[in-house]
Design an enzyme around this catalytic site. Structure first.
Site, PDB file in Angstrom:
ATOM      1  N   ARG A   1       9.147  71.235  18.396  1.00 27.73           N
ATOM      2  CA  ARG A   1       8.533  70.092  19.055  1.00 27.73           C
ATOM      3  C   ARG A   1       7.432  69.539  18.147  1.00 27.73           C
ATOM      4  NH1 ARG A   1       3.936  69.786  23.655  1.00 27.73           N
ATOM      5  NH2 ARG A   1       3.811  67.519  23.586  1.00 27.73           N
TER       6      ARG A   1
ATOM      7  N   HIS B   1       1.233  61.509  21.539  1.00 27.26           N
ATOM      8  CA  HIS B   1       0.350  62.666  21.603  1.00 27.26           C
ATOM      9  C   HIS B   1      -1.054  62.215  21.223  1.00 27.26           C
ATOM     10  CE1 HIS B   1       0.390  67.294  21.464  1.00 27.26           C
ATOM     11  NE2 HIS B   1      -0.879  66.935  21.429  1.00 27.26           N
TER      12      HIS B   1
ATOM     13  N   GLU C   1       0.271  65.625  27.867  1.00 27.55           N
ATOM     14  CA  GLU C   1      -0.991  65.931  28.546  1.00 27.55           C
ATOM     15  C   GLU C   1      -1.792  64.681  28.915  1.00 27.55           C
ATOM     16  OE1 GLU C   1      -1.926  70.455  26.972  1.00 27.55           O
ATOM     17  OE2 GLU C   1      -3.200  68.817  26.269  1.00 27.55           O
TER      18      GLU C   1
ATOM     19  N   ASN D   1       2.568  72.593  29.729  1.00 23.14           N
ATOM     20  CA  ASN D   1       1.621  73.164  28.784  1.00 23.14           C
ATOM     21  C   ASN D   1       0.634  74.015  29.576  1.00 23.14           C
ATOM     22  OD1 ASN D   1       2.940  71.414  27.058  1.00 23.14           O
ATOM     23  ND2 ASN D   1       1.146  70.177  26.579  1.00 23.14           N
TER      24      ASN D   1
ATOM     25  N   TYR E   1      -2.691  76.975  29.279  1.00 17.40           N
ATOM     26  CA  TYR E   1      -3.637  77.755  28.492  1.00 17.40           C
ATOM     27  C   TYR E   1      -4.480  78.704  29.335  1.00 17.40           C
ATOM     28  CZ  TYR E   1      -2.196  74.939  24.572  1.00 17.40           C
ATOM     29  OH  TYR E   1      -1.429  74.354  23.600  1.00 17.40           O
TER      30      TYR E   1
ATOM     31  N   GLU F   1       3.932  74.088  25.565  1.00 20.87           N
ATOM     32  CA  GLU F   1       2.811  74.586  24.771  1.00 20.87           C
ATOM     33  C   GLU F   1       2.253  75.825  25.435  1.00 20.87           C
ATOM     34  OE1 GLU F   1      -0.498  72.033  23.834  1.00 20.87           O
ATOM     35  OE2 GLU F   1       0.790  70.301  23.440  1.00 20.87           O
TER      36      GLU F   1
END
Length: 445
Positions: A74, A109, A154, A279, A281, A352
């Protein structure tokens, strides 16, 4: 760990963070070129004019990607670079395919052309239509070889950090008045899906950041604050795509589009997708603001005073060197929550997931030892496996990131890569985590 047959292991990057060659081939400035040129915006005053010079070193970089055994790579296409020509992406796609790697480009992005920012950026509805034009040009050029596309990345982070706050480009600092920027990005997604379908795309998805949001205590006021934060940061960017409307009337009214037009927009935004990118985290803990309490430094960015929610430190035994809580089970939690919230949820790809550790340079034996990253990836892949066991259709997982890179306002201190990049020479060295990932992928065969 065992994953279903055909599971799509991959790596991820973004154009602005790795390409460098900031004006090669007539490329114009992006909002990030403008932002990084202002004093005090990026740690150590760093910029991405060179980044890791992927533009000139892409063939070497593709070798590092392909020899890991990943199926997917990606990357993102720089919109300002694309306006000057798509030759670089022609070469990159051909190199990936020749190496047996599936290209999965992201159209947007965060690197908006500065000329569009000068016309209002994402606060201007016309920007969504300009992205659709750009999507058509890219699909026309690359669509004979690229079958899988991601529209946007995002939108919640871009809207919060760059439009509601001023920590990222374009640093508008609008607070809740940033909601029109959110809607116009969602509209751009819907228009891009329509365009990509017209050009015969086999699979179209989006990459949204999601994370669990928990109240900091049993206080009902904390529960209300957490629910408000959850709606703004998670569901505002997924409900329109997967349910066809915003999560509540306050947000619906805040996007600033008349109801009749908004209903037409939402019909476009909610067009079916082939996969949904997540994504992830870290989770977040929220409380109702306490008078006189200092909330600075809890998140990567500080939520300003006067908002009806405030972050508190998530309890965690371990943290990354970026200060992010390491809670793998939170990835399982959010994947299950998405399944439960959206009856028509398409298959998920974790687009991600990764961690910054301040890795030491290669030692005398040439190795870059990063055992904490290996532990992090192991835990989060096990969390994906647990979600699959719980009935979530997860079809892939992409590590962020393939290479150490420019980490936006944090500059180059934060190293997320599986491949170490020397800041002086730009030499690439595969970390122990790269070899661990390679062996994990090989063991699935």
């Amino acid at each position: 760990m065992r994953f279903p047959p055909g599971f799509r292991f991959g790596m991820a990057t973004s154009a602005y963070q790795i390409e460098g060659a900031w004006d090669a081939g007539g490329k114009g400035p992006s909002i990030w070129d403008t932002f990084t040129a202002r004093p005090g915006t990026v740690r150590h005053g760093e910029d991405a004019k060179v980044a890791i010079d992927h533009y000139h070193r892409y063939a070497e970089d593709v070798t590092h990607i392909a020899e890991s055994g990943v199926r997917d790579y990606r990357f993102s296409i720089s919109w300002p670079r694309a306006l000057a020509g798509l030759g670089f992406y022609d070469r990159l796609v051909d190199e990936l395919l020749a190496a047996g790697v599936r290209p999965v480009p992201t159209l947007y992005h965060w690197d908006l052309p500065q000329e569009l920012e000068d016309r209002g950026g994402w606060l201007n509805r016309d920007t969504a239509h300009r992205l659709a034009d750009y999507a058509g040009a890219v699909a026309l050029r690359l669509g004979d070889r690229v079958r899988d596309w991601i529209t946007m990345n995002e939108m919640n982070v871009h809207t919060l950090y760059g439009y509601a706050l001023a920590d990222h480009a374009p640093a508008r600092g609008l607070g809740l008045a940033a909601l029109p920027a959110a809607h116009h990005q969602l509209l751009a997604h819907g228009l891009a899906v329509q365009v990509l379908r017209t050009h015969g795309a086999a699979a179209v998805g989006i990459a949204n950041q999601h994370f669990p949001v928990h109240p900091a205590s049993d206080d009902p006021a904390d529960a209300v604050a957490a629910e408000m934060f959850r709606a703004l940061t998670n569901w505002t960017f997924s409900d329109p795509i997967l349910l066809g409307d915003y999560p509540d009337e306050t947000i619906r009214a805040g996007v600033g589009t008349p109801d009749a037009q908004l209903d037409r927009d939402l019909a476009l935004i909610g067009a079916p997708l082939d996969f949904y990118g997540v994504n992830f985290y870290e989770p977040t803990a929220i409380e109702a603001p306490r008078a006189g309490k200092d909330y600075s430094g809890i998140l990567e960015v500080d939520i300003p005073d006067g908002m009806p929610f405030s972050p508190v430190l998530v309890k965690s035994d371990e943290r990354t060197d970026f200060g992010w809580a390491i809670v793998p089970e939170a990835l399982t939690e959010i994947l299950v929550a998405l399944k439960d919230r959206y009856p028509s949820l398409p298959p998920i790809i974790v687009t991600e997931n990764g961690a910054s550790f301040h890795d030491a340079p290669p030692g005398p034996d040439g190795r870059v030892r990063d055992p904490r990253r290996i532990s992090y990836l192991d835990g989060h892949l096990r969390a994906v496996a647990a979600a699959i066991e719980a009935g979530v259709r997860v079809e892939g997982y992409y590590v962020w990131s393939a290479f150490d890179n420019f980490e936006w306002a944090a500059g180059y201190d934060e190293r997320f890569g599986l491949v170490h990049v020397d800041r002086e020479t730009l030499a690439r060295t595969r970390k122990d985590s790269w070899y661990w990932y390679r062996d994990l992928i090989a063991a699935q065969r």
